[in-house]
Write an enzyme that holds these catalytic residues in place. Structure first.
Site, mmCIF file in Angstrom:
data_model
loop_
_atom_site.group_PDB
_atom_site.id
_atom_site.type_symbol
_atom_site.label_atom_id
_atom_site.label_comp_id
_atom_site.label_asym_id
_atom_site.label_seq_id
_atom_site.Cartn_x
_atom_site.Cartn_y
_atom_site.Cartn_z
ATOM 1 N NE ARG A 112 18.419 16.679 -3.840
ATOM 2 C CZ ARG A 112 17.529 16.215 -2.992
ATOM 3 N NH1 ARG A 112 17.896 15.412 -2.026
ATOM 4 N NH2 ARG A 112 16.266 16.578 -3.089
ATOM 5 N N GLY A 140 10.786 13.093 -5.429
ATOM 6 C CA GLY A 140 11.769 12.057 -5.750
ATOM 7 C C GLY A 140 11.264 10.984 -6.687
ATOM 8 C CE LYS A 194 2.627 6.279 4.557
ATOM 9 N NZ LYS A 194 3.479 6.607 5.678
ATOM 10 N N GLY A 202 9.428 17.925 -0.727
ATOM 11 C CA GLY A 202 8.788 18.442 0.491
ATOM 12 C C GLY A 202 8.575 19.939 0.409
HETATM 13 P P1 AMP Z 1 5.030 8.904 -2.562
HETATM 14 O O1 AMP Z 1 6.370 8.886 -1.878
HETATM 15 O O2 AMP Z 1 3.890 9.065 -1.634
HETATM 16 O O3 AMP Z 1 5.014 9.857 -3.735
HETATM 17 O O4 AMP Z 1 4.851 7.436 -3.163
HETATM 18 C C1 AMP Z 1 5.649 6.906 -4.179
HETATM 19 C C2 AMP Z 1 5.471 5.415 -4.193
HETATM 20 O O5 AMP Z 1 4.116 5.089 -4.381
HETATM 21 C C3 AMP Z 1 6.226 4.704 -5.306
HETATM 22 O O6 AMP Z 1 7.275 3.961 -4.784
HETATM 23 C C4 AMP Z 1 5.150 3.786 -5.908
HETATM 24 O O7 AMP Z 1 5.597 2.460 -6.105
HETATM 25 C C5 AMP Z 1 4.065 3.796 -4.867
HETATM 26 N N1 AMP Z 1 2.741 3.480 -5.428
HETATM 27 C C6 AMP Z 1 2.144 4.022 -6.492
HETATM 28 N N2 AMP Z 1 0.954 3.435 -6.721
HETATM 29 C C7 AMP Z 1 0.783 2.493 -5.781
HETATM 30 C C8 AMP Z 1 -0.235 1.532 -5.514
HETATM 31 N N3 AMP Z 1 -1.323 1.472 -6.257
HETATM 32 N N4 AMP Z 1 -0.072 0.718 -4.451
HETATM 33 C C9 AMP Z 1 1.039 0.798 -3.699
HETATM 34 N N5 AMP Z 1 2.033 1.684 -3.898
HETATM 35 C C10 AMP Z 1 1.919 2.514 -4.936
#
Ligand code: AMP
Length: 396
Positions: A35, A354, A198, A377
């Site tokens: 960055r 990220g 999420k 974002g």
């Molecule tokens: P996000 O910030 O929403 O893009 O989420 C990224 C995170 O989702 C990473 O740290 C992954 O470890 C987590 N992740 C991916 N698949 C799963 C899953 N099946 N259950 C729980 N966490 C997950």
């Protein structure tokens, strides 16, 4: 759209909004300098054209309060080494005479670095008096901080109206045009790969892709909200109850819009949320009660790969599974490799967010996709709303 080439910087002082929100270790060591180094082209250009640079950035989330651990002072040395220039860090208050005096006493080739802008409450609240004081430090405003382009903060949005001369920096424009290429000028078929934990943070962007993508491949923890909405048994897997109806709605909308929205058919399940070899593969809607799905399964990987290799434009945001655990990283790794191989065959691939970037780094694939967007974002906001406040501010 004004860019740095459109402005005469000679003998002018230039306030450059950068994004130095770098990852720091516990003892304040910069863990990844990307960055910082990515603004080099904009900063060198301005200085070489005779302008004097004042850098403005945030670091972390100090929420309007001074915090020694998040002072930009800790970045001075790294910035100086990366840019091979003298860096003068000033922490006097925005609006104080002393700050103006200090800046005046630096040479044109020195880089002035101001204190973390998020130490001020006025940054997030968009305080116009604060913006005016900031604008009095310089003649020109350059926004090079794409990662904050979706925020209507003082230094990213409101400040621009106090400058007659303003433009986007090189990094900002590079990021902006690579996303614009996906939105306005893409080759079909376009495939969006959306994963991560999420669904709530990505539901609107999926909805937006349903207007122009050919395929949407779902993965990560969010897949289970879709599967549950269809009545599947997901065991103890992550899901968001509040989003069930919306997930069902997206599935129906995809059918209506004739978009191939794919939800994983199988998953790799574990008894605990930890890296371990005691996993079992099942259909993703038949996960045993005492297990949780942590990755997409082999059938899904195979199906997704066959779509990715035929795609001409690929956007990827969010891992397919808990890639941080070796035993549950296969889905993310194989999908990443498939994106790379499609890129080698001529597809344009844009990866953002990220965790997707960390995954690419982990598998040593960073240099093998077409473009990596550092602004997760901002990227999602742009795909969702097709506009960015920071760009509007420069246009007005
Ligand atoms: P996000 O910030 O929403 O893009 O989420 C990224 C995170 O989702 C990473 O740290 C992954 O470890 C987590 N992740 C991916 N698949 C799963 C899953 N099946 N259950 C729980 N966490 C997950």
């Amino acid at each position: 759209m004004k860019l740095v080439e459109d402005i005469c910087f000679k003998k002018k002082t230039v306030l450059v909004r950068v994004d130095f929100n770098v990852p720091l270790s516990k003892n304040g060591h910069v863990e990844d300098k990307t960055r910082i180094s990515s603004h080099l082209s904009t900063i060198n250009y301005i200085i070489e054209k005779g302008g004097k640079v004042i850098l403005l950035s945030h670091l972390g989330r100090p929420k309007g309060k001074w915090n020694k651990e998040l002072s930009l002072k800790i970045l001075s040395k790294t910035i100086s080494t990366e840019y091979k220039r003298n860096v003068c860090f000033f922490d006097q208050k925005i609006g104080s005479k002393k700050l103006i005096e200090n800046i005046l006493n630096t040479s044109q080739k020195d880089i002035v670095l101001l204190e973390n802008i998020r130490f001020y409450d006025e940054e997030a609240s968009g305080d116009l008096d604060f913006c005016k004081k900031l604008s009095q430090l310089a003649d020109v405003f350059v926004n090079d901080a794409f990662a904050t382009a979706h925020r209507k903060h003082s230094s990213t949005f409101y400040i621009a109206k106090y400058f007659n001369e303003k433009c986007l920096g090189n990094l900002f424009y590079e990021e902006y045009s690579s996303i614009l290429r996906v939105i306005n000028n893409f080759s079909s078929p376009l495939t969006a790969i959306i994963g991560g934990a999420k669904i709530s943070s990505k539901i609107n962007v999926i909805k937006s892709f349903l207007n122009f993508a050919d395929n949407i491949l779902i993965g990560g923890g969010m897949m289970f909200t879709f599967i549950k909405s269809l009545g599947g048994n997901i065991g103890g897997s992550l899901y968001e109850k509040k989003e069930l109806e919306k997930a069902e709605f997206l599935i129906k909308l995809a059918k209506k819009n004739n978009v191939n929205l794919m939800i994983p058919k199988d998953s790799i399940n574990s008894y605990v949320f930890a890296d371990n070899e005691n996993y079992k593969i099942s259909e993703s809607n038949k996960i045993p009660k005492d297990m949780i799905g942590l990755d997409v399964g082999p059938k899904t990987i195979f199906e997704y790969q066959s779509i990715i290799v035929k795609s001409k434009t690929i956007v990827w945001n969010g891992p397919m599974g808990v890639f941080e655990f070796k035993n549950f990283s296969k889905g993310t790794k194989m999908i990443a490799e498939s994106v790379v191989s499609s890129t080698q065959d001529g597809a344009f691939s844009l990866v953002g967010g990220g965790d997707s970037i960390s995954a690419l780094k982990k598998f040593n694939l960073t240099s093998k996709v077409s473009y990596i967007s550092t602004g997760g974002g901002a990227l999602l906001h742009f795909f969702e709303k097709k506009e960015l406040p920071a760009v509007q501010a420069i246009l007005n």
